[in-house]
Design a protein around this motif. Sequence first.
Motif, PDB file in Angstrom:
ATOM      1  N   TYR A 142       0.818  -1.208   0.000  1.00  0.00           N
ATOM      2  CA  TYR A 142       0.000   0.000   0.000  1.00  0.00           C
ATOM      3  C   TYR A 142       0.856   1.263   0.000  1.00  0.00           C
ATOM      4  CZ  TYR A 142      -3.670   3.293   1.178  1.00  0.00           C
ATOM      5  OH  TYR A 142      -4.537   4.348   1.157  1.00  0.00           O
ATOM      6  N   HIS A 143       2.060   1.158   0.585  1.00  0.00           N
ATOM      7  CA  HIS A 143       2.898   2.355   0.681  1.00  0.00           C
ATOM      8  C   HIS A 143       3.784   2.568  -0.539  1.00  0.00           C
ATOM      9  CE1 HIS A 143       1.618   3.121   4.735  1.00  0.00           C
ATOM     10  NE2 HIS A 143       1.786   1.845   5.009  1.00  0.00           N
ATOM     11  N   ALA A 144       3.721   1.642  -1.478  1.00  0.00           N
ATOM     12  CA  ALA A 144       4.562   1.789  -2.674  1.00  0.00           C
ATOM     13  C   ALA A 144       4.120   3.026  -3.453  1.00  0.00           C
ATOM     14  CB  ALA A 144       4.421   0.546  -3.539  1.00  0.00           C
ATOM     15  N   PRO A 145       5.043   3.607  -4.241  1.00  0.00           N
ATOM     16  CA  PRO A 145       4.687   4.822  -4.978  1.00  0.00           C
ATOM     17  C   PRO A 145       3.502   4.603  -5.898  1.00  0.00           C
ATOM     18  CG  PRO A 145       6.810   3.939  -5.682  1.00  0.00           C
ATOM     19  CD  PRO A 145       6.439   3.225  -4.450  1.00  0.00           C
ATOM     20  N   LYS A 146       2.637   5.623  -5.984  1.00  0.00           N
ATOM     21  CA  LYS A 146       1.400   5.462  -6.745  1.00  0.00           C
ATOM     22  C   LYS A 146       1.473   6.106  -8.119  1.00  0.00           C
ATOM     23  CE  LYS A 146      -1.817   4.930  -2.952  1.00  0.00           C
ATOM     24  NZ  LYS A 146      -1.108   5.202  -1.697  1.00  0.00           N
ATOM     25  N   LYS A 147       2.228   7.176  -8.227  1.00  0.00           N
ATOM     26  CA  LYS A 147       2.229   7.868  -9.526  1.00  0.00           C
ATOM     27  C   LYS A 147       3.585   8.487  -9.814  1.00  0.00           C
ATOM     28  CE  LYS A 147       0.101  11.682  -7.101  1.00  0.00           C
ATOM     29  NZ  LYS A 147      -1.012  12.589  -6.969  1.00  0.00           N
ATOM     30  N   ASN A 148       4.646   7.804  -9.450  1.00  0.00           N
ATOM     31  CA  ASN A 148       5.982   8.361  -9.647  1.00  0.00           C
ATOM     32  C   ASN A 148       6.392   8.352 -11.113  1.00  0.00           C
ATOM     33  OD1 ASN A 148       6.269   8.841  -7.004  1.00  0.00           O
ATOM     34  ND2 ASN A 148       8.050   7.541  -6.698  1.00  0.00           N
ATOM     35  N   PHE A 149       7.405   9.175 -11.387  1.00  0.00           N
ATOM     36  CA  PHE A 149       8.087   9.079 -12.668  1.00  0.00           C
ATOM     37  C   PHE A 149       9.140   7.999 -12.540  1.00  0.00           C
ATOM     38  CE2 PHE A 149       7.356  13.847 -13.622  1.00  0.00           C
ATOM     39  CZ  PHE A 149       6.157  13.537 -14.231  1.00  0.00           C
ATOM     40  N   ASN A 150       9.122   7.043 -13.458  1.00  0.00           N
ATOM     41  CA  ASN A 150      10.143   6.010 -13.450  1.00  0.00           C
ATOM     42  C   ASN A 150      10.959   6.122 -14.717  1.00  0.00           C
ATOM     43  OD1 ASN A 150       9.284   4.774 -11.005  1.00  0.00           O
ATOM     44  ND2 ASN A 150       7.503   4.024 -12.152  1.00  0.00           N
ATOM     45  N   ILE A 151      12.266   5.953 -14.568  1.00  0.00           N
ATOM     46  CA  ILE A 151      13.138   6.074 -15.735  1.00  0.00           C
ATOM     47  C   ILE A 151      14.307   5.119 -15.542  1.00  0.00           C
ATOM     48  CG2 ILE A 151      14.469   8.005 -14.748  1.00  0.00           C
ATOM     49  CD1 ILE A 151      14.511   9.219 -17.589  1.00  0.00           C
ATOM     50  N   ASN A 301       9.847  13.016 -22.295  1.00  0.00           N
ATOM     51  CA  ASN A 301       9.047  12.094 -23.111  1.00  0.00           C
ATOM     52  C   ASN A 301       8.363  11.093 -22.202  1.00  0.00           C
ATOM     53  OD1 ASN A 301       9.572  13.093 -25.671  1.00  0.00           O
ATOM     54  ND2 ASN A 301      11.533  12.019 -25.761  1.00  0.00           N
ATOM     55  N   PRO A 302       7.097  11.346 -21.860  1.00  0.00           N
ATOM     56  CA  PRO A 302       6.470  10.519 -20.835  1.00  0.00           C
ATOM     57  C   PRO A 302       6.104   9.117 -21.304  1.00  0.00           C
ATOM     58  CG  PRO A 302       4.953  12.222 -21.592  1.00  0.00           C
ATOM     59  CD  PRO A 302       6.253  12.476 -22.270  1.00  0.00           C
ATOM     60  N   LYS A 303       6.135   8.859 -22.596  1.00  0.00           N
ATOM     61  CA  LYS A 303       5.678   7.562 -23.077  1.00  0.00           C
ATOM     62  C   LYS A 303       6.693   6.484 -22.733  1.00  0.00           C
ATOM     63  CE  LYS A 303       3.531   5.416 -26.997  1.00  0.00           C
ATOM     64  NZ  LYS A 303       3.379   5.395 -28.428  1.00  0.00           N
ATOM     65  N   GLU A 304       6.183   5.353 -22.256  1.00  0.00           N
ATOM     66  CA  GLU A 304       7.055   4.252 -21.854  1.00  0.00           C
ATOM     67  C   GLU A 304       7.884   3.776 -23.045  1.00  0.00           C
ATOM     68  OE1 GLU A 304       4.926   1.091 -20.034  1.00  0.00           O
ATOM     69  OE2 GLU A 304       6.718  -0.125 -19.730  1.00  0.00           O
ATOM     70  N   ALA A 323      10.526   4.536 -18.129  1.00  0.00           N
ATOM     71  CA  ALA A 323       9.936   3.254 -17.755  1.00  0.00           C
ATOM     72  C   ALA A 323       8.454   3.460 -17.468  1.00  0.00           C
ATOM     73  CB  ALA A 323      10.661   2.703 -16.538  1.00  0.00           C
ATOM     74  N   ASP A 324       7.789   2.419 -17.051  1.00  0.00           N
ATOM     75  CA  ASP A 324       6.343   2.486 -16.798  1.00  0.00           C
ATOM     76  C   ASP A 324       6.046   3.528 -15.720  1.00  0.00           C
ATOM     77  OD1 ASP A 324       3.705   2.062 -16.335  1.00  0.00           O
ATOM     78  OD2 ASP A 324       4.023   0.262 -15.115  1.00  0.00           O
ATOM     79  N   SER A 325       5.433   4.638 -16.129  1.00  0.00           N
ATOM     80  CA  SER A 325       5.096   5.698 -15.175  1.00  0.00           C
ATOM     81  C   SER A 325       3.589   5.894 -15.110  1.00  0.00           C
ATOM     82  CB  SER A 325       5.754   7.012 -15.589  1.00  0.00           C
ATOM     83  OG  SER A 325       7.142   6.866 -15.699  1.00  0.00           O
ATOM     84  N   PRO A 449      -1.828   5.483 -18.926  1.00  0.00           N
ATOM     85  CA  PRO A 449      -0.414   5.699 -19.234  1.00  0.00           C
ATOM     86  C   PRO A 449      -0.080   7.178 -19.115  1.00  0.00           C
ATOM     87  CG  PRO A 449      -1.661   5.199 -21.216  1.00  0.00           C
ATOM     88  CD  PRO A 449      -2.603   5.042 -20.082  1.00  0.00           C
ATOM     89  N   ARG A 450       1.175   7.467 -18.782  1.00  0.00           N
ATOM     90  CA  ARG A 450       1.568   8.827 -18.455  1.00  0.00           C
ATOM     91  C   ARG A 450       1.316   9.812 -19.597  1.00  0.00           C
ATOM     92  NH1 ARG A 450       2.241  11.644 -13.800  1.00  0.00           N
ATOM     93  NH2 ARG A 450       2.969   9.734 -12.826  1.00  0.00           N
ATOM     94  N   GLU A 451       1.478   9.351 -20.842  1.00  0.00           N
ATOM     95  CA  GLU A 451       1.326  10.313 -21.934  1.00  0.00           C
ATOM     96  C   GLU A 451      -0.130  10.754 -22.099  1.00  0.00           C
ATOM     97  OE1 GLU A 451       2.294   7.235 -22.260  1.00  0.00           O
ATOM     98  OE2 GLU A 451       1.354   6.210 -23.967  1.00  0.00           O
ATOM     99  N   GLN A 452      -1.055  10.019 -21.485  1.00  0.00           N
ATOM    100  CA  GLN A 452      -2.457  10.434 -21.543  1.00  0.00           C
ATOM    101  C   GLN A 452      -2.798  11.452 -20.457  1.00  0.00           C
ATOM    102  OE1 GLN A 452      -4.916   9.971 -23.576  1.00  0.00           O
ATOM    103  NE2 GLN A 452      -3.767   8.657 -24.981  1.00  0.00           N
ATOM    104  N   VAL A 453      -1.862  11.653 -19.511  1.00  0.00           N
ATOM    105  CA  VAL A 453      -2.151  12.520 -18.376  1.00  0.00           C
ATOM    106  C   VAL A 453      -1.824  13.965 -18.725  1.00  0.00           C
ATOM    107  CG1 VAL A 453      -1.576  13.048 -15.980  1.00  0.00           C
ATOM    108  CG2 VAL A 453      -1.658  10.682 -16.755  1.00  0.00           C
ATOM    109  N   ARG A 454      -2.844  14.803 -18.745  1.00  0.00           N
ATOM    110  CA  ARG A 454      -2.590  16.228 -18.983  1.00  0.00           C
ATOM    111  C   ARG A 454      -2.249  16.916 -17.664  1.00  0.00           C
ATOM    112  NH1 ARG A 454      -3.784  20.179 -22.797  1.00  0.00           N
ATOM    113  NH2 ARG A 454      -4.534  18.631 -24.250  1.00  0.00           N
TER     114      ARG A 454
END
Lengths: 534, 616, 112
Positions: A142-151, A301-304, A323-325, A449-454
């Motif tokens: 539950y405490h894992a990151p929920k919406k981080n940027f991963n790279i 470039n937010p796309k995985e 990575a998957d963000s 997916p992150r690229e859909q997030v405005r």
Amino acid sequence: MEIPFVVEPRKDTGLNNSKIGIWLFLASEVMLFGGLFSGYIFLRIYADYPWPERTLPVLPGLINTFILIGSSVTVVFAWVSLKLGQWRKFQVYMAITIVCAALFMVLKGIEYNAKFAHQAIRLDDYTVVEGHAHPQGGSHDYHAPKKNFNISAESVQINLSRVDDAYYEVMGKQYADGGMVLASKLTLNDGDVFEKGTAISKELIDQAKVDYLAAAANNSEIDIELGREAWAALKPKFPGKRYYEAVEGSKTLSEVVSAYTKELKKQRKEDYQTTTPNLTFVPNTGSASITVNPYWGKLSNPKEGDKGTLKLKDETLISGVTADSSIALAIDGIDFRHTVMKAEEKGIDPAAAVANSWLLKDEKINKIWKKHELITSKLKVLLEEDDREPTENDIYRINWQEIAGLQETDIADLEAMDYHDILALYPGDIEGFAGPDHKKIHYPEVIVPREQVRFESVFSPRWNTYYATYFTITGLHGLHVIAGALVLAYYLFFGRKMFEQRPEWLANRVEVGGLFWHFVDLVWIFLFPILYLM
Amino acid sequence: MSDNHDNHDDHHDHHNPGFIQKYIFSTDHKTIGLQYGLTAMLFLLFGFYLMMVMRWSIAYPNEPLPAWMSWLFTEDWKAQWLTEGKLPGETYNMFGAMHGTIMVFLGIVPLGFGAFGNYVTPLQIGAPDMAFPKLNMVSYYLYLIGGIMMCGSFFMESGAAKSGWTNYPPLSFFADAQYPHQFWTGQTQWLMGLVMLISSSLLGSVNFITTIINLRAKGMTWMRLPFFVWAMLVTGFLLLLSFPPLEVAGIMQVVDRMFGSSFFQPSGLYHQQIGLADASGGGSPLLYQHLFWFLGHPEVYVLLLPAIACVAEIIPVNTRRPIWGYKSMVYGVLVLGFLSFIVWAHHMYMTGMGPAISTFFQTTTTLISIPSVILLTCLLISLWGGSIKFTPPMMWACAFLPMFGIGGLTGLPLAFNLVDLHLHDTYYVIGHFHYVVAPGILFGFFAGIHHWYPKITGRYTSRTLNQLHFWPSLILMNTLFFPMLIQGMAGFHRRWYNGGDAYLTTDPDSANVFGKTIAEYIDLNVMMSWSAWLLCVAQIPFIINIFVSLKMGKKVESDNPWDACSLEWATPTPPGHGNFLEEPVAYRGPYEYARPEVDEDFYAQWRKPVDKTEEG
Amino acid sequence: MADSPEAIKKHIKLYTLIGAVLFVCTLLTVAVAKFEFLDFGQRGFDSVDAIIGLLIATFKATLVALIFMHLNHEKKMVYWLFGMGLFFAFCLMAIFAFAFSDPIEFQAFFGR
């Protein structure tokens, strides 16, 4: 001489000092809340996005209104008891008032808390989805990151003048785990040498930073000195000439001076120190996976799978492959009003814009939308009897009650049902006291997916100007509640001595404190309908 | 009950306060007034220094700062904020923003309202102290904390605030946005400091108004109040009612910065370097401007009224005749106070707000010039037929009148929508309000300092040193600010950090036709800058004067050295705790000079009537 | 002041009554917003609802100010002091509401 009219009123004004003081203070408070309300009016009238109408759960607000009105009555009674010389009654009424204040704040806290745990995303096509964010990558922690940027980082460049300790505290361990090492040999001015391949560490960065700043200070000192020297040498040569006037052919005075300064700098070459503003680190092997709070920086470039950079606010530059963000969201609210607004601006058919939206490509959501369309059509028929029609809110917004209430029901069953029977399926106000409860009800999950997030945010001041206003006004009001309660509590706990010596003075003070308390109540009387019901 | 009360207070009186309680955490309005005054003058000096550095960058944009200017900077600071010893735009902006803020919020307001108001008002109405002495102390300390927060941010990594003294978003939203910890940036500290200052002013104004309403001495009816007290009353109301909206704006900006809201950020906000703003949008910078200028304009009168009040006290004393049109001045100042609340948007003609609102504010703005002119005219006519004594305060008061007149009249064109399109944000505006504030308001305060100095210390200030201070100041102020009006009409923008250097061209074929005009007027920069630096030198006699006169000034002969009428001169010199030895009574108005009933040429307010029929 | 113990005793009942009225009015506000048959004007929230809601709120606020804050028998000075605050706050809100209005096309305010 002593200050007069502290307790007894002055004859011509009929008032004592504190009474005038408190009314003046209240006048300025009227302006304070007047300013906030003006801001609200302005933002609402000229909003360029669909205003969230009646979105707050009403029940907590209603209870809070009752609490504050009740406390207003008891504070009057406390003052009356003092006037009649009944200390015990005063204590009881005052204690009730303060308990009311505490209850009010607790309820407020519950409301705030529910909001801060509730996520909203504005998608690229302006669809708004609300819900609870789940940990990324299907983790059950539950405490894992929920919406981080991963790279997955191929190099990390650190800006020495800006590097931030707090960021490094979080990121440093990730760098070390990824085996980050110095990309090239680093020689400091004090003679220390760090070979290529030295592991990243806070000490290394700190030492390099100190060295860089000292070198920069040294160099700038020389620059200034030489600049002054050049002007002092050349200015008298061309008397009466300003810096922009030509002195040698078409060369202006300032050009001549800067050429001369360059000469001087060449002569002083050995006094300059080398400055290395940036340090670059690379992973030992391949790449290192880095995860970052999304509010700390920007992903180019937010796309995985895309190559790009992640630039943090302290100007650390992480280059690599995104990575998957994505954000996994259990959806409890869908709003197409903004999509429709944008479509109308562009002259596109709103229905088509909604039908083509990214969100409806998802099976589960599409089903919900189909159900919603059915309900809207039933509502439309129903309203036509009284010459009314459904609002934008009815047509384009799906609330959590609908999603939760109709989860078990099939669309075929719905078709047979009456509109009011459908409404009866929805959970009531008490079930969702401060908003949708994700522990009881399982909401459909969608991975965005992150690229859909405005734009994404929890329901905090960040989400939109309505919530910004809501939190600012109620927050300031809450501060007033706390301050008022503290003052009243002071009279309750430390008023005994004064009551025995100068009861009239205490009664005055309680009256003044009471006036403030009534004012706080008065503000809430306006806040409740404006924020919860309009 | 009352017995108990008295005993308690007696006990208090005999308690001998130590140094800290007497001078640091004092609740005596006179000590607090002096604290305000000294702190404010230090801030003024600092603001002056920032301006001198800026003026170097305007006059000599290509030369490194001279050593006498950069001595205050540390080496690291120079490395971060100067490029080869020159002022880059960002640093210039920082200095400009802080110069404005310091001068307005930390210098003039505390000096006028805090220092003069605190020291003189209770004395003039015959009160023993302010109505809420502890509150008074709290407001001074809030002011000090706010000031330190604002100025302390110079030493932060982000530097001090750098978006002008108005802190307009979205510019201020992007400034320092790149720093990880928003709380520790100059911009946020500026806002927090502002909230402190506003709280200080609010407490102060509640205190002032209560004091004036409730603590007037026996016989001190409304129409017997000195004009100074009226002005302070109006100032108090201006602060009380106009500051809260700015507090709202400040809090909203703090929320914007710290919690990422978008009160003032429009949708789709974009920055060349930062890119698309990480904000929801939906707000409007116009909202901030409205909230800001709702304070901003009354603030102008908060600055002005104490100064005009000082002058109104000094002129009758030194002309030995009553002030002309006392009643019209009182009503004038009340109307001025009222109107000043509804003129604010004339600062915003260029924002794109609706024409309906523009027209409304254009009308009210022209209306407000009427009461201002009434005040100035009354003071001017007061000189007529008087036997003027050019004492140090009177010299400053006389200089105030024309200087403030120029400042006020140059403001008139700006009131008109159409003219403002051309003059907006040029040096003309700078010239206009500096004429009001520097040679106007500051001269009024110099007058006040010299006028009440004998009451505070028991000694006169030196006349010679005052001459050395006065004449250079008068001349240099004009050579400093008048060229601004000229440059402004030629189109010089107020925020050019290099004095128009970037636009400079004398080539008639250049695409930059504007540059030819710049070239014609750019040398005025040098004249103005030198005036500014010399003006600093001209202040040295003043600083020497106030310190040296403390010990060496000529001693006053009596408690009423100027033979004035108002009640502050009935106190011992300097006034002790509780101010008056016996309860003062006001028998008549404050400006009863050259009255036939008495032999002397003044008939003091507290003097028992010689003619019994006059009593009442 | 008229706040003698006898007069105050008489007021106790009034205070309780006002408290009750405030409770009822609060319920009324919610009812007007929640129940379909009490929804005047268009369906959902519109300017009619805003006016009704604000009227009820103003009524409640007036009661609090008059009775609980004793403004029904206060000195003249207090009306002046507090009234000034109310007046300028109202000015502020009114001007903000018309911030972008253009006499030629007044829709900016009335249209929505």
